[in-house]
Design an enzyme around this catalytic site. Structure first.
Site, PDB file in Angstrom:
ATOM      1  N   GLU A   1       1.789  -0.904   8.873  1.00 36.49           N
ATOM      2  CA  GLU A   1       2.276  -2.569   9.059  1.00 36.49           C
ATOM      3  C   GLU A   1       2.298  -2.919  10.151  1.00 36.49           C
ATOM      4  O   GLU A   1       2.201  -4.525  10.383  1.00 36.49           O
ATOM      5  CB  GLU A   1       3.255  -2.615   7.946  1.00 36.49           C
ATOM      6  CG  GLU A   1       4.619  -2.052   8.330  1.00 36.49           C
ATOM      7  CD  GLU A   1       5.601  -2.246   7.236  1.00 36.49           C
ATOM      8  OE1 GLU A   1       5.650  -3.568   6.451  1.00 36.49           O
ATOM      9  OE2 GLU A   1       6.520  -1.397   6.804  1.00 36.49           O
TER      10      GLU A   1
ATOM     11  N   HIS B   1      14.558   3.370  -1.300  1.00 34.94           N
ATOM     12  CA  HIS B   1      13.282   2.783  -1.850  1.00 34.94           C
ATOM     13  C   HIS B   1      13.075   3.136  -3.452  1.00 34.94           C
ATOM     14  O   HIS B   1      13.164   4.267  -3.665  1.00 34.94           O
ATOM     15  CB  HIS B   1      12.143   3.556  -1.191  1.00 34.94           C
ATOM     16  CG  HIS B   1      10.485   3.070  -1.481  1.00 34.94           C
ATOM     17  ND1 HIS B   1      10.586   2.063  -2.414  1.00 34.94           N
ATOM     18  CD2 HIS B   1       9.350   3.428  -0.928  1.00 34.94           C
ATOM     19  CE1 HIS B   1       9.103   1.843  -2.429  1.00 34.94           C
ATOM     20  NE2 HIS B   1       8.487   2.673  -1.439  1.00 34.94           N
TER      21      HIS B   1
ATOM     22  N   PHE C   1       1.195   3.123  -3.398  1.00 34.98           N
ATOM     23  CA  PHE C   1       0.373   4.150  -3.669  1.00 34.98           C
ATOM     24  C   PHE C   1      -0.507   3.477  -4.550  1.00 34.98           C
ATOM     25  O   PHE C   1      -0.528   2.820  -5.507  1.00 34.98           O
ATOM     26  CB  PHE C   1       1.069   5.245  -4.298  1.00 34.98           C
ATOM     27  CG  PHE C   1       2.005   6.167  -3.525  1.00 34.98           C
ATOM     28  CD1 PHE C   1       2.121   6.124  -2.321  1.00 34.98           C
ATOM     29  CD2 PHE C   1       2.721   7.293  -4.289  1.00 34.98           C
ATOM     30  CE1 PHE C   1       2.715   6.837  -1.339  1.00 34.98           C
ATOM     31  CE2 PHE C   1       3.540   8.069  -3.415  1.00 34.98           C
ATOM     32  CZ  PHE C   1       3.478   7.969  -1.871  1.00 34.98           C
TER      33      PHE C   1
END
Length: 422
Positions: free
Chosen positions: A320, A346, A405
């Protein structure tokens, strides 16, 4: 011309902060909510740490029947939906129920309850053939993720478009993005949207252990989540939810609603490349960012803050960073970028919505959250990641991104509603 969409209510249930106010205070303090797992004995696992919510469903206002009926993730979603509804001041009885919709994102749904029920039905895994006589009467609700959005719809009386979005770790941003599109095209006037996940269970922990995606820094859980740091070694699992009241601008304006932020652009892409792998050039995320900015009619130099996915894995942070440089050009080195996963972990499908809440509150409060635990800069991650301490900063427009994912890449742009008025 598509209709404008604004956020008028925010509800958050996150590690270290129940409620939007406590959540924002945690972020501004730079404190971390990561710790050794307490829900079960984590000793057999490689990664034994997580960011857990201190959540009592009865104290949060759920009835005994609701507690028994709903999985933990559904409980999170309903409690957060009630908070955002109260925060918005909207009276749902005054709105045509057919013009109220709901969309809820989740990556792993009722994982906690499904694992618990399997252990009961199989006698802790001893029996290959499970005994359905011991099954919970609510087992079907755990199997179908739509039960979560149905619970939220019942809570707010929504009879319009009701759906679930499950796109892995981008579910939270995609859920809000889908609600934005529903409002844009005129299919509803009000959407209650967001995401929830409660994945801190042995099955989820073992899955991430198997691919070595989570941090094994068990001796120092508070500092284990360290996005963009040279010594990062994986993400820390979390849980939580964030829900929003989204309204068509004129509808919100007519009732004098407070507007936290306007959603002006959203895009999602897939890389069709690898289940978990990412190309280092960040091309697919860059493509989502370009389209979100174009829809917002926003020049890259006008982005005031970037809320990064910032999971703390080696490949994601590089991926990113490259995408920001590709899309923002020289401005990528000037704009503050940070990852709140450094503080709250997360939470898979939920985190995208929790990050949207952080972005709206950044616009509201004129400040950006820090990246906690960033002490040693990775030479390949050379942007301004707001290390350790929050920063006062005028925020008129925010770019937030997600990576999941399966190759999902999503981007959203939020702006100060007053900018649109001008």
């Amino acid at each position: 011309m598509s209709r404008r969409v604004v956020i008028t209510g925010i509800g958050v249930l996150a590690p270290g902060g129940a409620g939007a106010k406590s959540f924002w205070e945690l972020l501004m303090s730079g404190r971390t909510a990561t710790r050794r797992i307490s829900f079960f004995d984590p000793a057999p696992f490689r990664s034994q740490i997580a960011a857990e919510c201190d959540f009592d469903p009865a104290e949060a206002g759920l009835s005994r029947r609701e507690i028994r009926r709903m999985d933990r993730a559904a409980q999170f979603a309903v409690v957060s939906a009630r908070e955002c509804a109260a925060d918005s001041g909207i009276v749902f009885d005054d709105v045509d129920p057919a013009r109220i919709g709901v969309t809820v994102g989740s990556a792993v749904g009722a994982t906690t309850s499904l694992e618990r029920e399997y252990l009961v039905l199989s006698d802790t895994g001893r029996n290959w053939l499970v005994d359905n006589d011991y099954a919970s009467p609510h087992l079907f609700d755990y199997f179908v993720p739509s039960a979560m959005s149905a619970e939220v719809a019942w809570a707010v009386g929504a009879e319009g478009p009701v759906s679930v979005v499950s796109s892995g770790c981008t579910s939270g941003i995609d859920s809000v993005g889908y609600a934005y599109q529903v409002l844009q095209d005129g299919s509803a006037d009000v959407m209650v949207a967001g995401a929830s996940d409660a994945p801190i269970s042995p099955i989820a922990v073992s899955c991430f252990d198997a691919i070595k995606a989570t941090s094994p820094r068990n001796d120092d859980p508070e500092h284990a989540s360290r996005p963009f740091d040279r010594t990062r070694d994986g993400f820390v699992l979390g849980e939580g939810a964030a829900m929003f009241v989204l309204e068509e601008y004129e509808h919100a304006k007519a009732r004098g609603a407070h507007m936290y932020a306007e959603i002006t652009g959203y895009a999602t892409r897939a890389n069709a490349y690898h289940m978990t792998g990412l190309k280092p050039d960040g091309r697919e995320m860059a493509e989502a960012i370009r389209h979100a900015l174009a829809e917002s009619r926003l020049d890259p130099s006008e982005v005031d803050y970037v809320n990064a996915h910032g999971s703390g894995t080696k490949q994601n942070d590089r991926h990113e960073t490259a995408a920001f440089k590709t899309t923002l050009g020289r401005h990528a080195y000037e704009v503050p970028v940070s990852s709140i996963k450094s503080m709250i972990g997360h939470s898979l499908g939920a985190i995208g919505s929790i990050e949207v809440a952080a972005c709206a509150l950044a616009i509201e409060n004129g400040a950006v959250p820090p990246t906690a635990n960033l002490h040693e800069k990775d030479p390949e991650c050379d942007l301004d990641y707001v290390p350790l301490q929050a920063r006062e900063h005028r925020v008129r427009s925010v770019l937030t991104v997600g990576s999941g994912f399966g190759g999902f890449q999503s981007a959203m742009v939020l702006r100060d509603p007053r900018e649109g008025d001008r």
